[in-house]
Design a protein around this motif. Structure first.
Motif, mmCIF file in Angstrom:
data_model
loop_
_atom_site.group_PDB
_atom_site.id
_atom_site.type_symbol
_atom_site.label_atom_id
_atom_site.label_comp_id
_atom_site.label_asym_id
_atom_site.label_seq_id
_atom_site.Cartn_x
_atom_site.Cartn_y
_atom_site.Cartn_z
ATOM 1 N N ARG A 50 30.704 -5.103 -31.476
ATOM 2 C CA ARG A 50 31.218 -5.448 -32.847
ATOM 3 C C ARG A 50 30.064 -5.445 -33.816
ATOM 4 O O ARG A 50 30.008 -5.145 -34.945
ATOM 5 C CB ARG A 50 32.003 -6.655 -32.853
ATOM 6 N N ILE A 51 29.012 -6.314 -33.343
ATOM 7 C CA ILE A 51 27.682 -6.693 -34.037
ATOM 8 C C ILE A 51 26.994 -5.188 -34.491
ATOM 9 O O ILE A 51 26.545 -4.982 -35.564
ATOM 10 C CB ILE A 51 26.801 -7.780 -33.285
ATOM 11 N N LEU A 52 26.757 -4.748 -33.286
ATOM 12 C CA LEU A 52 25.901 -3.418 -33.456
ATOM 13 C C LEU A 52 26.602 -2.355 -34.164
ATOM 14 O O LEU A 52 25.532 -1.447 -35.029
ATOM 15 C CB LEU A 52 25.496 -2.741 -32.030
ATOM 16 N N THR A 53 27.717 -2.208 -34.202
ATOM 17 C CA THR A 53 28.418 -0.904 -35.110
ATOM 18 C C THR A 53 28.721 -1.440 -36.542
ATOM 19 O O THR A 53 29.078 -0.723 -37.491
ATOM 20 C CB THR A 53 29.830 -0.618 -34.500
ATOM 21 N N GLU A 54 28.323 -2.589 -36.749
ATOM 22 C CA GLU A 54 28.510 -3.065 -38.161
ATOM 23 C C GLU A 54 27.717 -2.052 -39.162
ATOM 24 O O GLU A 54 26.426 -1.668 -38.986
ATOM 25 C CB GLU A 54 28.213 -4.575 -38.590
ATOM 26 N N GLY A 55 28.234 -1.557 -40.144
ATOM 27 C CA GLY A 55 27.497 -0.598 -41.111
ATOM 28 C C GLY A 55 27.275 0.762 -40.587
ATOM 29 O O GLY A 55 26.811 1.576 -41.264
ATOM 30 N N THR A 56 28.107 1.192 -39.301
ATOM 31 C CA THR A 56 27.762 2.404 -39.064
ATOM 32 C C THR A 56 29.178 3.080 -38.998
ATOM 33 O O THR A 56 30.425 2.352 -39.371
ATOM 34 C CB THR A 56 27.368 2.279 -37.479
ATOM 35 N N PRO A 57 29.189 4.418 -38.943
ATOM 36 C CA PRO A 57 30.400 5.114 -38.911
ATOM 37 C C PRO A 57 31.755 4.560 -38.132
ATOM 38 O O PRO A 57 32.861 4.891 -38.291
ATOM 39 C CB PRO A 57 30.215 6.614 -38.808
ATOM 40 N N VAL A 58 31.231 3.969 -36.942
ATOM 41 C CA VAL A 58 32.302 3.687 -35.950
ATOM 42 C C VAL A 58 32.523 2.105 -35.990
ATOM 43 O O VAL A 58 33.079 1.498 -35.187
ATOM 44 C CB VAL A 58 31.728 3.826 -34.634
ATOM 45 N N ALA A 59 32.113 1.365 -37.082
ATOM 46 C CA ALA A 59 32.373 0.005 -37.403
ATOM 47 C C ALA A 59 33.935 -0.286 -37.230
ATOM 48 O O ALA A 59 34.803 0.512 -37.943
ATOM 49 C CB ALA A 59 31.911 -0.432 -38.919
ATOM 50 N N GLY A 60 34.263 -1.284 -36.586
ATOM 51 C CA GLY A 60 35.608 -1.520 -36.389
ATOM 52 C C GLY A 60 36.207 -0.973 -35.400
ATOM 53 O O GLY A 60 37.517 -1.232 -34.994
ATOM 54 N N SER A 61 35.568 -0.055 -34.589
ATOM 55 C CA SER A 61 36.101 0.700 -33.343
ATOM 56 C C SER A 61 36.026 -0.443 -32.108
ATOM 57 O O SER A 61 35.476 -1.368 -32.227
ATOM 58 C CB SER A 61 35.377 1.733 -33.160
ATOM 59 N N GLU A 62 37.152 -0.208 -31.390
ATOM 60 C CA GLU A 62 37.273 -1.103 -30.377
ATOM 61 C C GLU A 62 37.073 -0.401 -29.093
ATOM 62 O O GLU A 62 37.304 0.942 -28.833
ATOM 63 C CB GLU A 62 38.725 -1.345 -30.164
ATOM 64 N N LEU A 63 36.360 -1.190 -28.037
ATOM 65 C CA LEU A 63 35.915 -0.485 -26.614
ATOM 66 C C LEU A 63 37.117 -0.746 -25.758
ATOM 67 O O LEU A 63 37.718 -1.917 -25.674
ATOM 68 C CB LEU A 63 34.768 -1.188 -25.899
ATOM 69 N N ARG A 64 37.728 0.522 -25.269
ATOM 70 C CA ARG A 64 38.662 0.178 -24.068
ATOM 71 C C ARG A 64 37.783 0.682 -22.970
ATOM 72 O O ARG A 64 37.433 1.822 -22.559
ATOM 73 C CB ARG A 64 39.558 1.375 -24.134
ATOM 74 N N ILE A 65 37.946 -0.417 -21.988
ATOM 75 C CA ILE A 65 37.080 -0.042 -20.969
ATOM 76 C C ILE A 65 38.150 0.367 -19.644
ATOM 77 O O ILE A 65 39.161 -0.342 -19.434
ATOM 78 C CB ILE A 65 36.460 -1.411 -20.324
ATOM 79 N N GLU A 66 37.938 1.277 -18.884
ATOM 80 C CA GLU A 66 38.249 1.570 -17.593
ATOM 81 C C GLU A 66 37.382 1.378 -16.579
ATOM 82 O O GLU A 66 36.146 1.818 -16.578
ATOM 83 C CB GLU A 66 38.920 3.247 -17.831
ATOM 84 N N LYS A 67 37.848 0.865 -15.463
ATOM 85 C CA LYS A 67 37.051 0.600 -14.231
ATOM 86 C C LYS A 67 37.137 1.695 -13.190
ATOM 87 O O LYS A 67 38.266 2.509 -13.014
ATOM 88 C CB LYS A 67 37.414 -0.667 -13.487
ATOM 89 N N VAL A 68 36.281 2.242 -12.888
ATOM 90 C CA VAL A 68 36.034 3.253 -11.800
ATOM 91 C C VAL A 68 35.781 2.828 -10.515
ATOM 92 O O VAL A 68 34.429 2.010 -10.541
ATOM 93 C CB VAL A 68 35.240 4.459 -12.366
ATOM 94 N N PRO A 69 36.072 3.309 -9.409
ATOM 95 C CA PRO A 69 35.814 2.766 -8.090
ATOM 96 C C PRO A 69 34.650 3.402 -7.737
ATOM 97 O O PRO A 69 33.959 4.421 -8.118
ATOM 98 C CB PRO A 69 36.774 3.157 -7.347
ATOM 99 N N VAL A 70 33.991 2.770 -6.884
ATOM 100 C CA VAL A 70 32.637 3.225 -6.127
ATOM 101 C C VAL A 70 32.939 4.385 -5.331
ATOM 102 O O VAL A 70 33.806 4.542 -4.437
ATOM 103 C CB VAL A 70 31.899 1.847 -5.332
#
Ligand SMILES: [Zn+2]
Length: 139
Positions: A50-70
């Motif tokens: 959220r902090i890093l994307t502020e002021g960038t074209p992807v500001a306000g985007s959300e991370l969707r995390i998918e876990k992958v097995p080893v």
């Protein structure tokens, strides 16, 4: 902060990708895969994003995390596939075992250690800057 540098690396990769493949519309969500061996706080990662994307074209985007097995590979017998998991009722989590399930040899980790962007959700429809969010139920 570990998560901060990971979020920074993700943003750099995404910016480079968007430079080559521009999207029409607003990036709503960035889908990433997180290997099980990568220990991080998803909350801290989301906050860093959220902090890093502020002021960038992807500001306000959300991370969707998918876990992958080893995934492991055994140089001795050629086994390649998922790691075996040790779980114990007394433990609060399962631990992947990095020994070969076939011959017990030492294995190499081929997946499950890193973070990768796998896709984007782009809002192409709605009016620019429009509020399309559904009402949040109380509670
Ligand atoms: Zn083996």
């Amino acid at each position: 902060m570990h998560e901060y540098s990971l979020a920074h690396a993700l943003l750099e990769g995404l910016t480079e990708h968007l430079g080559r493949h521009p999207v029409q519309g607003r990036v709503k969500a960035v889908h990433i895969r997180k290997g099980e061996l990568l220990i991080l706080s998803e909350e801290a990662l989301a906050e860093a994003w959220r902090i890093l994307t502020e002021g960038t074209p992807v500001a306000g985007s959300e991370l969707r995390i998918e876990k992958v097995p080893v995934q492991i590979r055994c140089p001795a017998c050629g086994y390649e596939g998922p790691a075996r998991y040790v779980s114990d009722e007394g433990w609060h989590f399962t631990v992947p075992v990095l020994a070969c399930p076939r011959c017990g040899g030492r294995t190499e980790v081929v997946a499950g250690r890193d973070l990768a962007i796998v896709g984007l959700t782009v809002d192409e429809g709605g009016p620019p800057g429009g509020e399309g969010a559904p009402p949040v139920p109380p509670g």
